[in-house]
Design an enzyme around this catalytic site. Structure first.
Site, mmCIF file in Angstrom:
data_model
loop_
_atom_site.group_PDB
_atom_site.id
_atom_site.type_symbol
_atom_site.label_atom_id
_atom_site.label_comp_id
_atom_site.label_asym_id
_atom_site.label_seq_id
_atom_site.Cartn_x
_atom_site.Cartn_y
_atom_site.Cartn_z
ATOM 1 N N ASP A 1 -2.978 -16.414 -1.967
ATOM 2 C CA ASP A 1 -3.426 -15.815 -3.239
ATOM 3 C C ASP A 1 -2.343 -15.108 -4.054
ATOM 4 O O ASP A 1 -2.018 -15.485 -5.182
ATOM 5 C CB ASP A 1 -4.611 -14.863 -2.992
ATOM 6 C CG ASP A 1 -4.382 -13.870 -1.841
ATOM 7 O OD1 ASP A 1 -3.328 -13.929 -1.171
ATOM 8 O OD2 ASP A 1 -5.270 -13.026 -1.606
ATOM 9 N N ARG B 1 0.823 -1.215 0.000
ATOM 10 C CA ARG B 1 0.000 0.000 0.000
ATOM 11 C C ARG B 1 0.855 1.261 0.000
ATOM 12 O O ARG B 1 0.610 2.192 -0.787
ATOM 13 C CB ARG B 1 -0.935 0.011 1.224
ATOM 14 C CG ARG B 1 -1.857 -1.188 1.261
ATOM 15 C CD ARG B 1 -2.853 -1.103 2.405
ATOM 16 N NE ARG B 1 -3.416 -2.424 2.687
ATOM 17 C CZ ARG B 1 -4.650 -2.646 3.097
ATOM 18 N NH1 ARG B 1 -5.480 -1.662 3.295
ATOM 19 N NH2 ARG B 1 -5.077 -3.868 3.334
#
Ligand code: DMJ
Length: 523
Positions: free
Chosen positions: A287, A158
């Site tokens: 993932d 982020r």
């Protein structure tokens, strides 16, 4: 006196020469004469009819309709962003997350997470005023010299990712300086016996540690920080960042405990081995391992064969172990394997996969990856469409037994929606590569449902607890930073018909939707 009666006919007079030019001129004059002979009402009627035909013609032209529809949708995303930003600005400015219902803020790292995550989105959406005020905050108020524990993965994808991509899009060195600062402060995480990084770093003290209850790190976390640190090395000319993260990839490449290329969810920071083996998922904790195998290979110019091999092997592993069809509609879904037993459970997080498969196919990987991408995209859309609110739950269970009437079932604990981006992200890739408008249409439906059930009138959007109850979706009072960093950005890119708006041949998106350059071949 009565007005002179209008003539019902026009007398014909041939010119003496009878030439073609003369006859054209005569025709023009004759038309003009006819026009003047009409009553005002007749003229108005004709003009009105012509105007009507013109308007109908324009309005039914497919190209124009497509253009207008596209513009309306893009503007709807900009409007959604402004609305979210209004809440953040009024109630959470400079803090990590907006709590839109209580009109307050939540803190995770205390580093203005939402603001940093949203920088490149504002740039791409063309929101110049909002961008300028956010830049001002970064310049004046953002400091990483803080005694605070941050999660290595979350702050890399982020904050570091957001700063690097904003630097690339704007060319503004402020963002590069900030990226260097946070990047070097995160490095103590790699000081472990195994070189597998700890999950947490104190960016003020320069110390790192695993979570309190374990010495394990999450596999997805330690293998999804590579795009960012590799890029930081390229920009600074200092190889230490790249070397640290590539060491992790090298080790994971060689490790025992995979099943057909599928990885377990945890890895120990002392001995560098997988732990809690036997569970394989494309969802939480694994993932983005798969996503970053492909994306690193693309970022580096498609020469790092181990990354590609591991990716191709894993896709085969998914096909062999995790793919099944639901009943009654035969939707292809990705389940989980737990100690040899198949579970028809699919996290919304798995919906990154259609986009990643499509991206690989675009770069020359087998065409059947694209076929699988199309099937999974339909499934991810159905995870929204089959819910009463038209919004996906966090986790879906697919029915496989004969006679079931509904493909998707949702357990009570899984009914929440966190404004996650994965399905919109994949819709964006699918539309870019296929130009099939249905993907834009599906995205449009999803955006409208976000507006209907998660928009808070006083500003901001909120996660909700129950996607099955349109009468009471039950707001959670939290707007995750990825709603601005990812979800709205992918909506915008999905609705744009310009393939050069962040071209997928020039940029690779990190797992938080921050575009980083694909390295030129010469490097
Ligand atoms: C984001 O932080 C990233 O997309 C990550 O890879 C997964 N979780 C969230 C969004 O769902």
């Amino acid at each position: 006196m009565l007005p002179p009666s209008r003539r019902d006919f026009v007398s014909l007079t041939l010119s003496e020469s009878g030439s073609y030019t003369d006859s054209k001129q005569w025709h023009r004059q004759s038309c003009w004469r006819k026009w003047k002979q009409l009553s005002r009402l007749q003229r108005s009627l004709i003009l009105f009819t012509l105007m009507l035909l013109l308007v109908c013609g324009i309005a039914t032209s497919p190209t124009l309709i497509g253009h207008w529809r596209g513009e309306i949708r893009l503007e709807a995303v900009r409007e959604a962003f402004r609305h979210a930003w209004k809440g953040y600005k009024n109630f959470a400015w400079g803090h990590d997350e907006l709590k839109p219902i209580s009109k307050s803020h939540g803190e995770w790292f205390g580093l203005g997470l939402t603001l940093i995550d949203a920088l490149d989105t504002m740039w791409i959406l063309g929101l110049k005023e909002e961008f300028a005020e956010a830049r001002e905050w970064v310049a004046r108020a953002l400091s990483f010299d803080k005694n605070v524990d941050v999660n290595l993965f979350e702050s890399t994808i982020r904050i570091l990712g957001g700063l690097l991509s904003t630097y690339h899009l704007t060319g503004d060195s402020l963002f590069l300086e900030k990226a260097k600062d946070i990047g070097s402060r995160l490095m103590p995480a790699f000081n472990t016996a195994s070189k597998i990084p700890y999950s947490d770093v104190n960016i003020g003290k320069g110390t790192a540690h695993p979570p309190q209850w374990t010495s394990d790190s999450t596999v997805a976390e330690v293998t999804s920080i590579q795009l960012e640190f590799r890029e930081l090395s390229r920009l600074t000319g200092d190889p230490k960042y790249k070397l640290a993260v590539m060491e992790v990839m090298k080790q994971v490449h060689k490790l025992d405990g995979k099943q057909d290329g599928l990885v377990p969810m945890f890895i120990n920071t002392n001995n560098g081995l997988f732990t809690h083996q036997g569970i394989y998922t494309l969802g939480a904790r694994a993932d983005s391992y798969y996503e970053y195998l492909l994306k690193q290979w693309i970022q580096g110019g498609k020469t790092e064969n181990e990354l590609l091999d591991d990716y191709l092997l894993a896709v085969e592993g998914v096909k062999k172990n995790l793919l099944k069809k639901s009943t009654p509609s035969g939707l292809t879904f990705v389940g989980e394997l737990s100690h040899g037993y198949f579970s028809p459970k699919m996290d919304h997080l798995v919906c990154f996969l259609p986009g990643t498969l499509a991206l690989g196919a675009h770069f020359g990987l087998p065409a059947d990856h694209m076929e699988l991408a199309k099937q999974l995209m339909e499934t991810c859309y159905q995870m929204y469409a089959q819910m009463e609110t038209g919004l996906s739950p966090e986790i879906a269970h697919f029915n496989m037994h004969e006679g079931s009437t509904q493909d998707v079932e949702v357990k009570i604990a899984d009914r929440h929606n966190l404004l996650r981006p994965e399905t919109v992200e994949s819709l964006f890739y699918m539309y870019r590569f296929t130009k099939d408008k249905k993907y834009q249409q599906w995205g449009w439906e999803i955006l409208q449902n976000f507006n209907k059930y998660t928009r808070v009138p006083t500003g901001g959007y909120t996660s909700i607890n129950n996607v099955r109850d349109p009468a009471n979706p039950n707001p959670r009072d939290k707007m995750e930073s990825f709603f601005l960093g990812e979800t709205l950005k992918y909506f915008y890119l999905l609705f744009s018909n310009d393939p050069n708006l962040i071209s997928l041949d020039k940029y690779i998106f990190n797992t938080e939707a921050h575009p980083l350059p694909i390295w030129p071949q010469s490097e």
